[in-house]
Write a protein that holds these residues in place. Structure first.
Motif, PDB file in Angstrom:
ATOM      1  N   PHE A 130       0.818  -1.224   0.000  1.00 52.11           N
ATOM      2  CA  PHE A 130       0.000   0.000   0.000  1.00 52.11           C
ATOM      3  C   PHE A 130       0.848   1.268   0.000  1.00 52.11           C
ATOM      4  CE2 PHE A 130      -2.760  -3.193   2.018  1.00 52.11           C
ATOM      5  CZ  PHE A 130      -3.747  -3.222   1.093  1.00 52.11           C
ATOM      6  N   GLY A 131       2.069   1.159   0.428  1.00 49.83           N
ATOM      7  CA  GLY A 131       2.907   2.328   0.474  1.00 49.83           C
ATOM      8  C   GLY A 131       2.591   3.187   1.680  1.00 49.83           C
ATOM      9  N   VAL A 132       3.365   4.225   1.834  1.00 51.87           N
ATOM     10  CA  VAL A 132       3.134   5.164   2.940  1.00 51.87           C
ATOM     11  C   VAL A 132       2.597   6.416   2.262  1.00 51.87           C
ATOM     12  CG1 VAL A 132       4.170   6.440   4.832  1.00 51.87           C
ATOM     13  CG2 VAL A 132       5.021   4.168   4.253  1.00 51.87           C
ATOM     14  N   PRO A 133       1.369   6.871   2.605  1.00 53.12           N
ATOM     15  CA  PRO A 133       0.802   8.031   1.925  1.00 53.12           C
ATOM     16  C   PRO A 133       1.662   9.266   2.098  1.00 53.12           C
ATOM     17  CG  PRO A 133      -0.808   6.987   3.388  1.00 53.12           C
ATOM     18  CD  PRO A 133       0.487   6.289   3.572  1.00 53.12           C
ATOM     19  N   GLY A 134       2.043   9.852   1.053  1.00 53.10           N
ATOM     20  CA  GLY A 134       2.816  11.064   1.026  1.00 53.10           C
ATOM     21  C   GLY A 134       4.302  10.812   1.001  1.00 53.10           C
ATOM     22  N   LEU A 135       4.768   9.631   1.275  1.00 52.72           N
ATOM     23  CA  LEU A 135       6.211   9.348   1.267  1.00 52.72           C
ATOM     24  C   LEU A 135       6.595   8.337   0.205  1.00 52.72           C
ATOM     25  CD1 LEU A 135       7.010   9.097   5.105  1.00 52.72           C
ATOM     26  CD2 LEU A 135       7.620  10.937   3.588  1.00 52.72           C
ATOM     27  N   VAL A 136       6.038   7.146   0.293  1.00 47.68           N
ATOM     28  CA  VAL A 136       6.439   6.059  -0.602  1.00 47.68           C
ATOM     29  C   VAL A 136       5.163   5.544  -1.300  1.00 47.68           C
ATOM     30  CG1 VAL A 136       7.489   3.760  -0.718  1.00 47.68           C
ATOM     31  CG2 VAL A 136       8.283   5.400   0.970  1.00 47.68           C
ATOM     32  N   PRO A 137       5.190   5.467  -2.615  1.00 45.95           N
ATOM     33  CA  PRO A 137       4.037   4.887  -3.307  1.00 45.95           C
ATOM     34  C   PRO A 137       4.053   3.358  -3.187  1.00 45.95           C
ATOM     35  CG  PRO A 137       5.666   5.567  -4.897  1.00 45.95           C
ATOM     36  CD  PRO A 137       6.183   5.965  -3.564  1.00 45.95           C
ATOM     37  N   SER A 138       3.002   2.688  -3.480  1.00 40.76           N
ATOM     38  CA  SER A 138       2.969   1.231  -3.365  1.00 40.76           C
ATOM     39  C   SER A 138       3.895   0.613  -4.416  1.00 40.76           C
ATOM     40  CB  SER A 138       1.544   0.715  -3.529  1.00 40.76           C
ATOM     41  OG  SER A 138       1.150   0.756  -4.854  1.00 40.76           O
ATOM     42  N   LEU A 139       4.661  -0.310  -4.063  1.00 43.46           N
ATOM     43  CA  LEU A 139       5.647  -0.921  -4.951  1.00 43.46           C
ATOM     44  C   LEU A 139       5.145  -2.257  -5.494  1.00 43.46           C
ATOM     45  CD1 LEU A 139       8.843  -0.221  -2.852  1.00 43.46           C
ATOM     46  CD2 LEU A 139       8.076   1.023  -4.839  1.00 43.46           C
ATOM     47  N   LEU A 140       4.236  -2.877  -4.881  1.00 45.49           N
ATOM     48  CA  LEU A 140       3.721  -4.171  -5.319  1.00 45.49           C
ATOM     49  C   LEU A 140       2.360  -3.973  -5.975  1.00 45.49           C
ATOM     50  CD1 LEU A 140       4.565  -6.477  -2.305  1.00 45.49           C
ATOM     51  CD2 LEU A 140       5.778  -6.320  -4.438  1.00 45.49           C
ATOM     52  N   PRO A 141       2.042  -4.735  -7.013  1.00 51.48           N
ATOM     53  CA  PRO A 141       0.738  -4.555  -7.676  1.00 51.48           C
ATOM     54  C   PRO A 141      -0.407  -5.161  -6.925  1.00 51.48           C
ATOM     55  CG  PRO A 141       2.100  -6.047  -8.956  1.00 51.48           C
ATOM     56  CD  PRO A 141       2.899  -5.581  -7.801  1.00 51.48           C
TER      57      PRO A 141
END
Length: 160
Positions: free
Chosen positions: A149-160
């Protein structure tokens, strides 16, 4: 302790006659009393009187006196050793007494109780293993969630 000295001359027993050498002069025969083996009323020279005790008895008496003296010396040595041991024991007892008087047993007891409480409150091996497994599982779960899911505002989701 007073030393008792044995007498050198033994009193004559009434059952035994006293042995006297024959007198060669024209003096009257010696008169003996019951208490003394020496003639009472006749003046005689030292060469005419027979010895009262035998030399063998004197040797035996001297040996007995020597043994008694050795026993007294041993007793005195043992008494000195025991006196020194008693003094040493008294000094040791006094040192122990001063050492125990200086110790504060109530304070030591409180410190030992506090230490025991701290030791009892520390986690044991089972608790540590459970904590390690739970920590590993939570770390893996959080890592998968962050990657998906990623971290909102920092890291986007990396897995589909």
């Amino acid at each position: 302790m007073s030393k008792i000295e044995p007498t050198v001359t033994a009193p004559a027993k009434p059952a035994e006659p006293a042995a006297v050498e024959p007198v060669t002069t024209q003096s009257p025969p010696p008169v003996f009393s019951q208490a003394s083996p020496v003639p009472v009323s006749v003046p005689v020279s030292a060469s005419e009187v027979a010895p009262v005790t035998e030399p063998r008895k004197l040797d035996q008496l001297s040996r007995i006196e020597e043994k008694a003296a050795r026993i007294e010396e041993k007793f005195a040595r043992y008494e000195a050793i025991l006196t020194r041991a008693e003094a040493s024991l008294e000094r040791s007892a006094q040192k122990v007494e001063t050492a125990t008087g200086a110790m504060d047993f109530a304070g030591i007891r409180q410190e030992v109780t506090a230490l025991r409480y701290r030791v009892d409150s520390t986690p044991r091996a089972g608790t540590l293993f459970v904590t390690a497994i739970v920590t590993a599982l939570l770390t893996v779960l959080l890592t998968v969630l962050v990657l998906k899911f990623g971290v909102p505002g920092l890291v986007p989701s990396l897995l589909p």
